[in-house]
Design a protein around this motif. Structure first.
Motif, mmCIF file in Angstrom:
data_model
loop_
_atom_site.group_PDB
_atom_site.id
_atom_site.type_symbol
_atom_site.label_atom_id
_atom_site.label_comp_id
_atom_site.label_asym_id
_atom_site.label_seq_id
_atom_site.Cartn_x
_atom_site.Cartn_y
_atom_site.Cartn_z
ATOM 1 N N GLU A 100 37.298 57.962 34.717
ATOM 2 C CA GLU A 100 35.500 58.478 34.399
ATOM 3 C C GLU A 100 35.933 59.047 33.070
ATOM 4 O OE1 GLU A 100 34.009 61.174 36.874
ATOM 5 O OE2 GLU A 100 35.396 60.636 38.663
ATOM 6 N N GLY A 101 35.964 57.823 31.888
ATOM 7 C CA GLY A 101 36.323 58.248 30.401
ATOM 8 C C GLY A 101 37.178 59.923 29.700
ATOM 9 N N ASP A 102 38.103 59.956 31.128
ATOM 10 C CA ASP A 102 38.730 61.182 30.153
ATOM 11 C C ASP A 102 38.211 61.873 30.230
ATOM 12 O OD1 ASP A 102 41.603 61.409 30.081
ATOM 13 O OD2 ASP A 102 40.923 61.331 27.924
ATOM 14 N N ARG A 103 37.222 62.482 31.273
ATOM 15 C CA ARG A 103 36.257 63.628 31.473
ATOM 16 C C ARG A 103 37.457 64.670 31.448
ATOM 17 N NH1 ARG A 103 35.056 65.558 35.773
ATOM 18 N NH2 ARG A 103 35.169 64.611 37.780
ATOM 19 N N PHE A 104 36.978 65.740 31.529
ATOM 20 C CA PHE A 104 37.689 67.330 31.775
ATOM 21 C C PHE A 104 37.390 67.083 33.170
ATOM 22 C CE2 PHE A 104 36.077 69.261 27.331
ATOM 23 C CZ PHE A 104 36.835 68.366 26.483
ATOM 24 N N LEU A 105 37.851 68.143 33.761
ATOM 25 C CA LEU A 105 37.966 68.491 35.093
ATOM 26 C C LEU A 105 37.179 70.119 34.939
ATOM 27 C CD1 LEU A 105 41.459 69.362 36.401
ATOM 28 C CD2 LEU A 105 40.184 67.236 37.029
ATOM 29 N N THR A 106 36.606 69.788 36.033
ATOM 30 C CA THR A 106 35.048 71.009 35.741
ATOM 31 C C THR A 106 35.589 72.371 37.159
ATOM 32 O OG1 THR A 106 34.491 70.692 38.118
ATOM 33 C CG2 THR A 106 33.523 69.188 36.178
ATOM 34 N N TYR A 107 35.352 73.209 36.425
ATOM 35 C CA TYR A 107 35.542 74.710 37.161
ATOM 36 C C TYR A 107 36.634 74.557 38.093
ATOM 37 C CZ TYR A 107 34.251 77.683 32.828
ATOM 38 O OH TYR A 107 34.423 77.769 31.298
ATOM 39 N N ARG A 108 35.138 74.021 39.199
ATOM 40 C CA ARG A 108 35.546 73.809 40.629
ATOM 41 C C ARG A 108 36.760 72.703 40.986
ATOM 42 N NH1 ARG A 108 31.365 75.850 43.797
ATOM 43 N NH2 ARG A 108 29.541 76.949 42.136
ATOM 44 N N GLU A 109 37.195 71.650 40.310
ATOM 45 C CA GLU A 109 37.913 71.382 40.214
ATOM 46 C C GLU A 109 39.356 71.489 39.934
ATOM 47 O OE1 GLU A 109 35.751 66.225 39.679
ATOM 48 O OE2 GLU A 109 36.183 67.439 37.779
ATOM 49 N N MET A 110 39.171 71.866 38.814
ATOM 50 C CA MET A 110 39.833 73.102 39.113
ATOM 51 C C MET A 110 40.682 73.972 39.728
ATOM 52 S SD MET A 110 39.575 74.143 35.023
ATOM 53 C CE MET A 110 39.216 72.339 33.187
ATOM 54 N N ALA A 111 39.460 74.698 40.427
ATOM 55 C CA ALA A 111 40.304 75.747 42.136
ATOM 56 C C ALA A 111 40.520 74.983 42.941
ATOM 57 C CB ALA A 111 38.818 75.712 42.519
ATOM 58 N N ASP A 112 39.916 73.383 43.175
ATOM 59 C CA ASP A 112 40.370 72.431 44.066
ATOM 60 C C ASP A 112 41.915 72.014 43.686
ATOM 61 O OD1 ASP A 112 38.544 72.637 45.894
ATOM 62 O OD2 ASP A 112 37.559 70.959 44.964
ATOM 63 N N ARG A 113 42.122 72.026 42.372
ATOM 64 C CA ARG A 113 43.887 71.306 41.800
ATOM 65 C C ARG A 113 44.409 72.377 41.126
ATOM 66 N NH1 ARG A 113 42.138 65.438 39.373
ATOM 67 N NH2 ARG A 113 44.848 65.578 38.600
ATOM 68 N N LEU A 114 44.448 72.880 40.057
ATOM 69 C CA LEU A 114 44.710 73.590 39.144
ATOM 70 C C LEU A 114 45.454 75.114 39.833
ATOM 71 C CD1 LEU A 114 46.252 74.658 36.580
ATOM 72 C CD2 LEU A 114 43.717 75.821 36.181
ATOM 73 N N VAL A 115 45.035 75.531 40.575
ATOM 74 C CA VAL A 115 44.842 76.880 41.631
ATOM 75 C C VAL A 115 46.220 76.754 42.492
ATOM 76 C CG1 VAL A 115 43.906 78.636 43.453
ATOM 77 C CG2 VAL A 115 42.397 78.266 41.202
ATOM 78 N N PRO A 116 45.933 75.597 43.404
ATOM 79 C CA PRO A 116 46.789 75.386 44.541
ATOM 80 C C PRO A 116 48.348 74.894 44.003
ATOM 81 C CG PRO A 116 45.057 74.265 44.903
ATOM 82 C CD PRO A 116 45.244 74.818 44.087
ATOM 83 N N TYR A 117 48.005 74.530 42.623
ATOM 84 C CA TYR A 117 49.639 74.003 41.658
ATOM 85 C C TYR A 117 50.200 74.594 41.296
ATOM 86 C CZ TYR A 117 52.667 72.282 38.477
ATOM 87 O OH TYR A 117 52.995 70.924 37.579
ATOM 88 N N VAL A 118 49.240 75.529 40.768
ATOM 89 C CA VAL A 118 50.186 77.388 40.440
ATOM 90 C C VAL A 118 50.534 77.931 41.392
ATOM 91 C CG1 VAL A 118 49.539 78.780 38.418
ATOM 92 C CG2 VAL A 118 49.055 76.634 38.597
ATOM 93 N N ARG A 119 49.804 77.961 42.227
ATOM 94 C CA ARG A 119 50.753 78.606 43.649
ATOM 95 C C ARG A 119 51.295 77.751 44.242
ATOM 96 N NH1 ARG A 119 47.348 80.010 49.305
ATOM 97 N NH2 ARG A 119 49.093 81.014 49.872
ATOM 98 N N ASP A 120 51.872 77.010 44.507
ATOM 99 C CA ASP A 120 52.920 76.042 44.539
ATOM 100 C C ASP A 120 54.173 76.084 43.956
ATOM 101 O OD1 ASP A 120 54.357 73.964 46.344
ATOM 102 O OD2 ASP A 120 54.748 73.198 44.827
ATOM 103 N N MET A 121 53.682 76.823 42.248
ATOM 104 C CA MET A 121 55.009 76.505 41.695
ATOM 105 C C MET A 121 56.036 77.847 41.378
ATOM 106 S SD MET A 121 55.848 73.543 40.459
ATOM 107 C CE MET A 121 57.060 74.576 39.045
ATOM 108 N N GLY A 122 54.752 78.706 41.907
ATOM 109 C CA GLY A 122 55.574 80.114 42.006
ATOM 110 C C GLY A 122 54.982 81.133 41.295
ATOM 111 N N PHE A 123 54.039 80.813 40.727
ATOM 112 C CA PHE A 123 53.311 81.547 38.775
ATOM 113 C C PHE A 123 52.927 82.720 40.311
ATOM 114 C CE2 PHE A 123 54.691 77.819 36.546
ATOM 115 C CZ PHE A 123 55.112 78.573 35.499
ATOM 116 N N THR A 124 52.859 84.358 39.258
ATOM 117 C CA THR A 124 51.474 85.027 40.566
ATOM 118 C C THR A 124 50.159 85.085 39.353
ATOM 119 O OG1 THR A 124 52.860 86.455 38.708
ATOM 120 C CG2 THR A 124 53.864 86.158 40.287
#
Length: 749
Positions: A280-304
């Protein structure tokens, strides 16, 4: 229309006996140069039971004063100036309630008159504008949805004490400064206006005339809660975030205990380049998409925690957010304020804290920003030796001005209270503390004692920290402070600055310098690894491998490592093992966890495709396991900031580039031992003293097969024998893998 706390400043609304306005006054309103619009516009008593309503309506053809029902005609208004100044008279036994019926070339509408309303802000609001630590700034200034009487609208207020006139301009008035000049609340220097029946979402700015009558560039609202997406620069009528929070358990748990004794492993993230949507034109993720992607990733990686590079609205992408204009607005690049609150809430529900890089050290000179806000140096020092950063081309806040200090301290409080953030990492603290920061002789102004300490900035930082810790239990403040200033993370009552933690910049520079050396030369630089322990407990430290280390030609972390490809990965894994075993909380910039090969570029997504390579995937798996060990083993985190939590075992084996140390938690019967071999030579039969007998389990071995290593190790652990070594009553004989760190945990018998 009933208003709040009418004062003498509103008396012009009700008690003028002048039968006719002077032509000069009408002309001043018509040309948007009158400094007291409420003294002219709105309802005015001009005789016994006789009232005159005056309105400035540049696009109106005809205007009537009508009753509140919108139908009853009270007066047909007469045009008194060709620019659109209208006057209508009618009888009324008291201050009338009314509306205006306005006919333009396009339509006819019945509207409330903004100048029929009394004061927006109370006297109490005005009295506390300059109180650092309070929340008056963001409760009173900016644009707030509000109901006055029975009328919904927006109350807007701005601090501009030296302006001769301030008008609210925006989509609602065709950006015409003649339409909505604001009321000045004398003494406080606050201009205010109520916009009746205005819906959220409209764009607005302030049109300001300086004291000399000169018109300034349109200014964004310093306390805007939402702003346009750059390169557009307007503020948006929004109000504070309307989020339904479901993180009560997180907030309660966060407030329990001292963060110094907790595992804190921070994933530093630039939201604009963590990941993008190429389809989609190399667009940014939205805050809500980050809630779906970034948050689970960081949690899985064990960061606090996730630490966000600045997201307060900023005009220039290339500043990464470090040159903010709207300190109260989360950047619209990724969504609305509610979207950002949703992201924070999702992180909390996943057990992750959110920290914000916060920038009170400087602000940019964009014409719509804070610089020269009311025609004077309002937020910044007038003297460029105090008010201008030569390095960054930015302005420096006047920390000694009470209203400016209040504006900044309230901003820190705002993010912690209204967005439930868990910490603020304060950028460029050293530049605030020293008056001669990056300045030559003659380019700075000494303090009143002749020294180079910025006493006003020190006072501000202490107030900010005291406020943050009083309003947000369990939240943290962290200083990026690169000098030896004493007591940065000590309480203010002991003379410290009051931060919770401080970045250990010295540790970072020393250890990266060591890792950049060929292993054969490391024996001559062994002190780079050991020197940090001489001061490791003078502050509450965070060990930072931040974005600053992977930009401006410095290359990636992997790129700093020496040797062939296998050795570079092994070096990085060994270094991470050393870092996670070393006293201090942890911070790693995104991409480092999977050994990003190229230097970080804020315009590009991270190179996630590298995870198809086993070596990159191995580094990612190692970081995940290091975080798990760090969280689960109290000895690795409980006394990060206490000398009782550390003891050297092997500090002087520079010839083999081996070092070993013990880590302790509150229960000294459960220590951990960290052993590093920073050469590619395996060390078999290496005896190391340990503080207790029993079985020592090999919790982490950075040379393990699953991380991309050679698989050399100690078969899961080793039994200690009662043989003294290195000043310890017991010892183990280890195989030290090449370019590797191992972490041993004593298993209670």
């Amino acid at each position: 229309m009933a208003g709040r706390n009418m004062t003498t400043e509103a008396a012009g609304d009700t008690a003028s006996n002048a039968a006719e306005l002077a032509p000069e006054a009408i002309a001043a309103v018509a040309h948007a140069s009158h400094g007291d619009p409420f003294g002219i516009l709105g309802p005015h008593q001009v005789g016994p039971d006789l009232w005159e309503v005056r309105a400035m309506l540049p696009r109106a053809l005809r205007v009537w004063v009508v009753g509140l029902d919108g139908d009853t005609e009270l007066a047909a208004m007469q045009r008194r100036h060709p620019a659109g100044f209208f006057v209508g008279r009618f009888q009324s036994g008291g201050r009338p309630g009314y509306r205006l019926r306005i006919e333009t070339a396009d339509s006819t509408a019945v509207v409330y008159d903004p100048y029929s309303f009394l004061n927006v802000l109370s006297d109490d609001d005005l009295a506390h504008i300059a109180d650092p630590g309070g929340d008056t700034i963001y409760r009173s200034l900016g644009a707030h949805p509000r109901k006055l009487g029975e009328v919904d609208g927006f109350a807007v207020a701005v601090w501009a004490p030296n302006a001769s006139r301030v008008s609210l301009v925006g989509d609602f008035n065709g950006w015409d400064g003649r339409c909505h000049p604001m009321r000045l609340r004398h003494g406080a220097g606050i201009w205010e206006l109520f916009l009746p029946e205005i819906a959220p979402g409209g764009r607005y700015k302030f049109e300001i005339r300086a004291a000399n009558g000169g018109l300034l560039p349109l200014k964004a609202d310093p306390v805007a809660f939402q702003a346009e997406q750059p390169p557009a620069t307007a503020s948006i009528l929004h109000g504070q975030p309307a989020q339904t929070w479901s993180d009560a358990d997180w907030m309660t748990k966060r407030g329990e205990g001292d963060p110094r004794f907790k595992p804190i492993s921070i994933y530093e993230c630039h939201l604009g380049s963590w990941a993008r949507i190429p389809e989609e034109g190399d667009r940014f993720l939205t805050y809500r998409e980050m809630a779906d992607r970034l948050v689970p990733y960081v949690r899985d990686m064990g960061f606090t925690h996730i630490e966000l590079l600045p997201i307060t609205e900023f005009p220039f992408d290339g500043s990464w957010g470090y040159q903010p204009v709207s300190l109260y607005a989360p950047t619209s690049r990724f969504g609305t304020p509610e979207d950002f609150a949703f992201f924070v809430n999702a992180a909390h529900e996943a057990g992750l804290g959110i920290m914000l890089d916060w920038v009170p050290a400087h602000f940019p000179n964009d014409p719509h920003g804070l610089g020269g806000f009311d025609g004077t140096h309002l937020y910044e020092h007038a003297d460029p030796r105090q008010g201008f950063h030569q390095d960054w081309g930015t302005y420096i806040y006047n920390f000694g001005r009470a209203e400016v200090q209040s504006f900044l301290v309230a901003n820190a409080r705002f993010w912690l209270e209204r967005y439930h953030l868990d910490g603020l990492r304060v950028d460029a603290v050293a530049s605030m503390l020293y008056l001669d920061y990056s300045r030559k002789a003659g380019e700075w102004v000494p303090n009143r004692y002749g020294g180079n300490e910025n006493l006003e900035a020190i006072d501000f930082l202490r107030r900010m920290n005291e406020t943050a810790y009083s309003v947000a239990p369990g939240a943290m403040t962290i200083a990026e402070e690169s000098t030896a200033w004493p007591g940065v993370s000590h309480p203010t009552y002991t003379g410290g600055l009051g931060f919770g933690f401080k970045w250990n910049m010295g540790w970072m520079h020393d250890t990266l310098r060591y890792m950049s050396k060929e292993p054969i030369h490391r024996r001559y630089h062994h002190h780079d690894l050991t020197f940090g322990l001489l001061y490791a407990f003078t502050e509450n430290f965070v060990l930072p491998l931040s974005h600053d280390e992977v930009v401006h030609g410095k290359g990636s972390l992997l790129g700093k490592m020496t040797g062939d490809r296998w050795q570079r990965f092994a070096n990085l894994r060994a270094y991470f093992g050393f870092m996670w075993g070393h006293p201090g909380k942890k911070l790693l910039f995104m991409g480092g966890e999977f050994a990003q090969e190229r230097e970080w570029n804020h315009d590009l997504s991270l190179d996630w495709h590298l995870l198809s390579d086993p070596l990159h995937r191995g580094v990612q798996a190692l970081v995940r396991d290091l975080n798990r060990a760090y969280r689960q083993i109290p000895a690795l985190h409980e006394l990060d900031s206490d000398a009782a939590g550390f003891a050297w075992l092997v500090a002087d084996d520079r010839d083999n580039s081996v070092l070993a140390f013990a880590r302790y938690g509150k229960d000294r019967e459960k220590p951990a031992v960290v052993v590093c071999n920073f050469t590619p030579v395996p060390r078999a039969g290496y005896r190391i003293g340990v503080p207790a007998g029993g079985f020592w389990r090999e919790v982490v071995n950075t040379d393990a097969d699953m991380y991309g290593g050679s698989g050399l190790g100690n078969l899961g652990g080793i039994e200690a024998v009662e043989q003294e070594s290195h000043g310890q009553p017991f010892s183990v004989v280890l195989t030290c893998p090449p370019l590797a760190t191992i972490v041993l945990e004593r298993v209670a018998t």
